[in-house]
Design a protein around this motif. Sequence first.
Motif, mmCIF file in Angstrom:
data_model
loop_
_atom_site.group_PDB
_atom_site.id
_atom_site.type_symbol
_atom_site.label_atom_id
_atom_site.label_comp_id
_atom_site.label_asym_id
_atom_site.label_seq_id
_atom_site.Cartn_x
_atom_site.Cartn_y
_atom_site.Cartn_z
ATOM 1 N N ARG A 34 -2.943 6.889 -1.191
ATOM 2 C CA ARG A 34 -1.902 5.957 -1.626
ATOM 3 C C ARG A 34 -1.748 4.859 -0.600
ATOM 4 O O ARG A 34 -1.631 5.137 0.585
ATOM 5 N N LEU A 35 -1.713 3.647 -1.076
ATOM 6 C CA LEU A 35 -1.500 2.506 -0.195
ATOM 7 C C LEU A 35 -0.221 1.809 -0.633
ATOM 8 O O LEU A 35 -0.007 1.566 -1.816
ATOM 9 N N SER A 36 0.608 1.482 0.325
ATOM 10 C CA SER A 36 1.906 0.920 -0.038
ATOM 11 C C SER A 36 1.888 -0.601 -0.157
ATOM 12 O O SER A 36 2.689 -1.173 -0.857
ATOM 13 N N ARG A 37 1.012 -1.249 0.524
ATOM 14 C CA ARG A 37 0.998 -2.717 0.489
ATOM 15 C C ARG A 37 -0.181 -3.231 -0.326
ATOM 16 O O ARG A 37 -1.247 -2.647 -0.328
ATOM 17 N N GLU A 38 0.059 -4.364 -0.965
ATOM 18 C CA GLU A 38 -1.008 -5.030 -1.695
ATOM 19 C C GLU A 38 -1.244 -6.391 -1.085
ATOM 20 O O GLU A 38 -0.350 -6.988 -0.489
ATOM 21 N N ILE A 39 -2.443 -6.886 -1.247
ATOM 22 C CA ILE A 39 -2.806 -8.206 -0.744
ATOM 23 C C ILE A 39 -2.937 -9.131 -1.936
ATOM 24 O O ILE A 39 -3.662 -8.829 -2.883
#
Length: 166
Positions: free
Chosen positions: A75-80
């Motif tokens: 799981r990744l919390s930030r998006e680019i």
Amino acid sequence: MSILFLWLTRGGVLDYIAPHLRYLLVILPKYHYELPWLAENHPEQVALYTCLSFSLITFTVVKTLLFSIYIIFSRLSREIIVADLKRVVKADLASVLTFVSLIFLIPLPIYGAGASTTVVGNAYSLTFFNILFLKMLSGGISSTVLLAKRIKRPNRRDQVEVTSKD
């Protein structure tokens, strides 16, 4: 390290394994050219270079695959947010293809008069550059997977400016 240790203690084991691995490596254009050249100029290092190259490629493929799978399922919390996706993809693709060509297509030794010296083009310097390029390729592929997982294109509704309330 284990292959170098094995080579120092029992070099005959590598001489037995190397011809079998050589059949797999000569499929790649780089090794198709480098291995005969190395056999001509440094015959004592062919078995070592063959085993090192095969194990480095195998280790890099497994490491990159496992790390990429880990990135995909975590799981990744930030998006680019990327406005120009084509530019990012082109730059990333150019980087990855450069290292793919350096490790699988383009032979490294400097062929000619200086190539038969003990420093330029021997198995140790070739292995050093292979390690360097494989590490960069692995990092490039892993960062591409991470970027693909985190990238978000801006929605068109976000860019449209509302001027009236009706």
